[in-house]
Write an enzyme that holds these catalytic residues in place. Structure first.
Site, mmCIF file in Angstrom:
data_model
loop_
_atom_site.group_PDB
_atom_site.id
_atom_site.type_symbol
_atom_site.label_atom_id
_atom_site.label_comp_id
_atom_site.label_asym_id
_atom_site.label_seq_id
_atom_site.Cartn_x
_atom_site.Cartn_y
_atom_site.Cartn_z
ATOM 1 N N TYR A 46 4.443 -0.894 -54.533
ATOM 2 C CA TYR A 46 3.832 0.414 -54.764
ATOM 3 C C TYR A 46 4.801 1.417 -55.383
ATOM 4 O O TYR A 46 4.376 2.470 -55.865
ATOM 5 C CB TYR A 46 3.297 0.998 -53.455
ATOM 6 N N LEU A 96 -12.956 0.794 -47.879
ATOM 7 C CA LEU A 96 -14.073 1.545 -48.455
ATOM 8 C C LEU A 96 -14.599 0.873 -49.716
ATOM 9 O O LEU A 96 -15.434 1.444 -50.424
ATOM 10 C CB LEU A 96 -13.641 2.983 -48.777
ATOM 11 N N ILE A 141 -7.059 0.273 -43.282
ATOM 12 C CA ILE A 141 -6.030 1.197 -43.781
ATOM 13 C C ILE A 141 -6.525 1.848 -45.080
ATOM 14 O O ILE A 141 -6.034 1.531 -46.169
ATOM 15 C CB ILE A 141 -4.664 0.507 -43.977
ATOM 16 N N SER A 170 -5.938 7.504 -49.434
ATOM 17 C CA SER A 170 -6.430 8.728 -50.048
ATOM 18 C C SER A 170 -5.268 9.683 -50.194
ATOM 19 O O SER A 170 -4.345 9.677 -49.379
ATOM 20 C CB SER A 170 -7.525 9.376 -49.199
ATOM 21 N N ASN A 183 -11.544 10.302 -42.969
ATOM 22 C CA ASN A 183 -11.389 8.883 -42.633
ATOM 23 C C ASN A 183 -10.906 8.716 -41.203
ATOM 24 O O ASN A 183 -11.360 7.822 -40.477
ATOM 25 C CB ASN A 183 -10.416 8.211 -43.603
#
Length: 266
Positions: free
Chosen positions: A41, A180, A219, A222, A231
């Site tokens: 990441y 999601l 997990i 956002s 969430n």
């Protein structure tokens, strides 16, 4: 479970810099206690900064990172995992994953490095991500320690029944990324039906569904404070047996993260 994870964690894929640091701090101050990052990441310094920005003590945060597939050779895994600690500005990780069993992944060498990293205090627990049941069996035979968590894509259109059952049987947690469905599953009629029953959103229903499932921790990621808090609040939404049956009755299936080199495509 061998590792007691909170009901929900914060994913950080796709966020960097100040945006990422602010998201982590916002999440921790809202009640999250589990933060997930990865070498891939390229945001470990920002995640570490976010933890320091928050009012929550480091020892109260479960922090996870993952070894880049190209870094899974024995020497590289050992070296780059310690570099992850430096980037995060922490003394140890709570979870360290094999991110994908691809690239330089060699079961004997990569898992030996992971085991030694635990023995040396770089991580408290060892974990894997994007494995199949066969690869999990192999890893369990090689490792001296238990696998604490297995991270995979998991949401109502990819419920991962087999891997959730495996997790429950072998006493580890299935950590679900993309809980999601990247927003692409919100128009599923069954999710909308349940959302309407509770006067809430399909996103909240997806989170609540995951929290209700045995051995599963979502997990969601956002960078928006409102969504981060929503969430977290959704983890407390109580779904009825009828709600769960409605969601579990979804026949459509959609895998969003599906690289050609993934273990399930071999």
């Amino acid at each position: 479970m061998s590792l007691d994870l909170p009901d929900i964690g914060l994913g950080t894929s796709g966020t960097k810099g100040h945006e990422c640091a602010d998201a982590v701090a916002t999440a921790l101050d809202a009640g999250y206690r589990f933060v997930d990052t990865a070498q891939m990441y390229d945001n470990e310094p920002a995640v570490g900064a976010g933890i320091r920005l928050s009012e929550v003590d480091r020892e109260d945060v479960l922090l996870a990172s993952k070894i880049l597939p190209d870094n899974l050779g024995y020497e590289d895994a050992k070296r780059t995992s310690r570099e992850s600690l430096e980037r995060l500005s922490v003394d140890e990780l709570d979870l360290l994953y094999v991110h994908w069993p691809t690239g330089a992944y060699d079961p004997e060498e990569s898992l030996r490095a992971l085991q030694e990293l635990q023995d040396e205090g770089v991580t408290r627990n060892v974990a894997v991500s994007n494995f199949t049941p066969e690869l999990l069996d192999e890893a369990r035979e090689i490792l001296d320690s238990d696998i604490a968590a297995h991270q995979v894509e998991c949401h109502p259109l990819l419920p991962q029944d087999e891997l959730r059952e495996y997790a429950a049987e072998h006493d580890h947690t299935l950590v679900g990324y993309c809980p999601l469905g990247q927003g692409e599953i919100f128009d599923t009629p069954e999710l909308q039906t349940v959302a309407d029953r509770h006067d809430t959103t399909p996103a909240a229903v997806c989170i609540a569904w995951a929290v209700e499932k045995e051995a599963l921790v979502p997990i969601p990621k956002s960078a928006t404070p409102e969504h981060i808090r929503a969430n977290y609040e959704a983890a407390s939404l109580d779904l009825t047996e009828e709600d769960m049956a409605t969601i579990d009755g979804i026949e459509a299936e959609e895998r969003l993260i599906d690289p050609d080199g993934a273990a399930w495509n071999q």
